[in-house]
Design a protein around this motif. Structure first.
Motif, PDB file in Angstrom:
ATOM      1  N   ILE A   1      31.128 -21.602 105.308  1.00  0.00           N
ATOM      2  CA  ILE A   1      30.362 -20.877 106.334  1.00  0.00           C
ATOM      3  C   ILE A   1      31.081 -20.816 107.678  1.00  0.00           C
ATOM      4  N   SER A   2      31.587 -21.931 108.168  1.00  0.00           N
ATOM      5  CA  SER A   2      32.195 -21.924 109.506  1.00  0.00           C
ATOM      6  C   SER A   2      33.444 -21.041 109.546  1.00  0.00           C
ATOM      7  N   GLU A   3      34.249 -21.064 108.493  1.00  0.00           N
ATOM      8  CA  GLU A   3      35.443 -20.214 108.473  1.00  0.00           C
ATOM      9  C   GLU A   3      35.068 -18.730 108.392  1.00  0.00           C
ATOM     10  N   ILE A   4      34.051 -18.413 107.594  1.00  0.00           N
ATOM     11  CA  ILE A   4      33.587 -17.024 107.507  1.00  0.00           C
ATOM     12  C   ILE A   4      33.040 -16.569 108.857  1.00  0.00           C
TER      13      ILE A   4
ATOM     14  N   VAL B   1      40.164 -20.001 104.233  1.00  0.00           N
ATOM     15  CA  VAL B   1      39.433 -18.765 103.943  1.00  0.00           C
ATOM     16  C   VAL B   1      40.057 -17.623 104.732  1.00  0.00           C
ATOM     17  N   ILE B   2      40.415 -16.551 104.021  1.00  0.00           N
ATOM     18  CA  ILE B   2      40.955 -15.370 104.701  1.00  0.00           C
ATOM     19  C   ILE B   2      40.066 -14.143 104.531  1.00  0.00           C
ATOM     20  N   ALA B   3      39.101 -14.221 103.611  1.00  0.00           N
ATOM     21  CA  ALA B   3      38.198 -13.082 103.402  1.00  0.00           C
ATOM     22  C   ALA B   3      36.951 -13.550 102.662  1.00  0.00           C
ATOM     23  N   TYR B   4      35.878 -12.815 102.882  1.00  0.00           N
ATOM     24  CA  TYR B   4      34.606 -13.085 102.207  1.00  0.00           C
ATOM     25  C   TYR B   4      34.029 -11.748 101.771  1.00  0.00           C
ATOM     26  N   GLY B   5      33.387 -11.725 100.622  1.00  0.00           N
ATOM     27  CA  GLY B   5      32.749 -10.499 100.165  1.00  0.00           C
ATOM     28  C   GLY B   5      31.525 -10.790  99.330  1.00  0.00           C
TER      29      GLY B   5
END
Length: 131
Positions: A14-17, A50-54
């Motif tokens: 969560i924090s990285e996103i 984390v470099i991306a979230y989808g």
């Protein structure tokens, strides 16, 4: 060459996103909620960063076909019945959004005024995929 891997979302992400969203997208859209997601995935680099979230979400789209030759009061009553049924369906499916794409500005005003829809003046480009 950078190696990437896709993993299932976990609360530790969560924090990285949130940081990616704040730095790159906070002016464009809000962080999506995870309530009705089908797919929830994170892309990490070789260091686990984390470099991306989808996500893929379930959404409802309201569609109405109304006889435009009828009086305004009859069309309004028919719309009220259809909208009530649409909200029943959304609530039954436990969805938190419903979309309506309306070309007629008077009809759009009616929907926003009486049913709590927000009007999007510049929605961007709408893309539809049909499998």
């Amino acid at each position: 060459m950078t190696k990437l891997r896709i993993v299932e979302f976990e609360s530790k992400h969560i924090s990285e996103i949130d940081n990616i969203w704040k730095e790159h997208h906070s002016d464009d859209f809000s962080v999506p909620n995870r309530k009705t997601r089908l797919i929830d995935a994170v892309v990490e680099d070789e260091n686990g960063k984390v470099i991306a979230y989808g996500q893929v979400k379930l959404i409802a789209e309201a569609m109405f076909i109304v006889n435009s030759g009828l009086s305004g009061s009859i069309k309004s009553m028919a719309l009220l019945l259809l909208m009530n049924r649409a909200f029943e369906g959304v609530n039954k499916a436990k969805l938190d959004q419903m979309y309506a794409f309306i070309k007629d500005p008077d009809f759009a005003l009616l929907i926003t005024k009486h049913f709590g829809f927000d009007r999007v003046i510049e929605p961007g480009e709408m893309l539809i995929w049909e499998g």
